[in-house]
Scaffold this active site. Sequence first.
Site, PDB file in Angstrom:
ATOM      1  N   ASP A  19      55.780  28.401  55.105  1.00 21.55           N
ATOM      2  CA  ASP A  19      55.510  28.375  56.543  1.00 21.55           C
ATOM      3  C   ASP A  19      55.259  29.784  57.076  1.00 21.55           C
ATOM      4  OD1 ASP A  19      55.120  27.179  58.956  1.00 21.55           O
ATOM      5  OD2 ASP A  19      57.222  26.804  59.382  1.00 21.55           O
ATOM      6  N   ARG A  23      51.273  32.390  62.183  1.00 18.42           N
ATOM      7  CA  ARG A  23      51.883  33.517  62.901  1.00 18.42           C
ATOM      8  C   ARG A  23      51.523  34.847  62.251  1.00 18.42           C
ATOM      9  NH1 ARG A  23      57.596  31.261  62.495  1.00 18.42           N
ATOM     10  NH2 ARG A  23      56.481  29.719  61.252  1.00 18.42           N
ATOM     11  N   ASN A  67      50.282  17.178  59.161  1.00 16.28           N
ATOM     12  CA  ASN A  67      49.266  18.226  59.335  1.00 16.28           C
ATOM     13  C   ASN A  67      47.876  17.683  59.630  1.00 16.28           C
ATOM     14  OD1 ASN A  67      50.730  20.497  56.871  1.00 16.28           O
ATOM     15  ND2 ASN A  67      50.967  20.457  59.087  1.00 16.28           N
TER      16      ASN A  67
HETATM   17  C1  FPP Z   1      52.111  26.496  57.114  1.00 16.31           C
HETATM   18  O1  FPP Z   1      51.814  27.602  57.936  1.00 16.31           O
HETATM   19  C2  FPP Z   1      51.116  26.369  56.074  1.00 16.31           C
HETATM   20  C3  FPP Z   1      50.275  25.297  55.902  1.00 16.31           C
HETATM   21  C4  FPP Z   1      50.264  24.102  56.748  1.00 16.31           C
HETATM   22  C5  FPP Z   1      49.283  25.301  54.817  1.00 16.31           C
HETATM   23  C6  FPP Z   1      49.746  25.832  53.515  1.00 16.31           C
HETATM   24  C7  FPP Z   1      48.586  26.368  52.820  1.00 16.31           C
HETATM   25  C8  FPP Z   1      48.573  27.482  52.076  1.00 16.31           C
HETATM   26  C9  FPP Z   1      49.777  28.288  51.774  1.00 16.31           C
HETATM   27  C10 FPP Z   1      47.279  27.960  51.574  1.00 16.31           C
HETATM   28  C11 FPP Z   1      46.864  27.612  50.219  1.00 16.31           C
HETATM   29  C12 FPP Z   1      47.612  26.617  49.448  1.00 16.31           C
HETATM   30  C13 FPP Z   1      47.259  26.229  48.209  1.00 16.31           C
HETATM   31  C14 FPP Z   1      48.084  25.192  47.500  1.00 16.31           C
HETATM   32  C15 FPP Z   1      46.107  26.804  47.510  1.00 16.31           C
HETATM   33  P1  FPP Z   1      51.526  27.319  59.456  1.00 16.31           P
HETATM   34  O2  FPP Z   1      50.056  27.202  59.634  1.00 16.31           O
HETATM   35  O3  FPP Z   1      52.314  26.145  59.929  1.00 16.31           O
HETATM   36  O4  FPP Z   1      52.061  28.642  60.097  1.00 16.31           O
HETATM   37  P2  FPP Z   1      52.662  28.812  61.560  1.00 16.31           P
HETATM   38  O5  FPP Z   1      53.943  28.027  61.588  1.00 16.31           O
HETATM   39  O6  FPP Z   1      52.896  30.277  61.644  1.00 16.31           O
HETATM   40  O7  FPP Z   1      51.616  28.308  62.507  1.00 16.31           O
END
Ligand code: FPP
Length: 253
Positions: A19, A23, A67
């Site tokens: 996560d 941010r 998501n």
């Molecule tokens: C959460 O951060 C992350 C995700 C919903 C996506 C995860 C994807 C990756 C780590 C990229 C690549 C993955 C693979 C398997 C190649 P967020 O967007 O919720 O962050 P925030 O809480 O700061 O908004």
Amino acid sequence: MPGDMPAPYLPRHVAIIMDGNGRWAQQRRRPRMIGHRAGARAVNRSIDFCLERGIAALTLFAFSSENWGRPQEEVDALMKLFLGALDREVDELDRRGVRVRFIGERSRFAAGIAQRMENAERRTAGNAAMALNIAASYGGRQDIAHAARQLAEQVAAGTLAPEQVDEQALSRHVALADLPAPDLFIRTGGDTRISNFLLWQLAYTELWFTDVLWPDVDAGLLQQALDDYARRERRFGLTSAQVATAPTESNSQ
Ligand code: FPP
């Protein structure tokens, strides 16, 4: 893997909620996708780390059932990122003996993506250096409901008696049933929730949270998590004295 004793200091299975990509980008006044791309590099570092340490299984929460509700533009860009990463990395993962698997609702992905997931799974199915499980369109409650439905179908077909529906039977039908349950759960990004990830499988897992945003994760931070894990005592509901003298099962107690 009931009956198997957890290695005392090294987790066999690590599960991660990655996560904080959004941010991380925001802090740099960049679009969220820049954060996801940096997050993909952190995924590679984590895979390298686990392979080097001899961790048998790594499960990453890449995309939750919830998501899909993000802005369409972000969902599309994430799908493109997943596809690119799959195309780029699968040879290397295969070469390094990694078995790739996806858990979650495959049917919600576009046919091209689902096909590539399947190819990656088929291609790496014989590998044993490490199991890499990507949770995509995954939800823990849905996982449990799906397992319950399979048991219900067996009962309806007369191949399972209702009194045979117990923890062991359900454990056999949730995702990753062939792997030991995660020993260590890591969540980055500052929230201290499980967020519908592997609900059944995390029952006795050690939980580790950090404020560090996912794209900033490196071997040093992962080592910190392993060091903390090694200091914890896992009792599986028993007393300290019992644990010291009588090893117990890890998965379902
Ligand atoms: C959460 O951060 C992350 C995700 C919903 C996506 C995860 C994807 C990756 C780590 C990229 C690549 C993955 C693979 C398997 C190649 P967020 O967007 O919720 O962050 P925030 O809480 O700061 O908004």
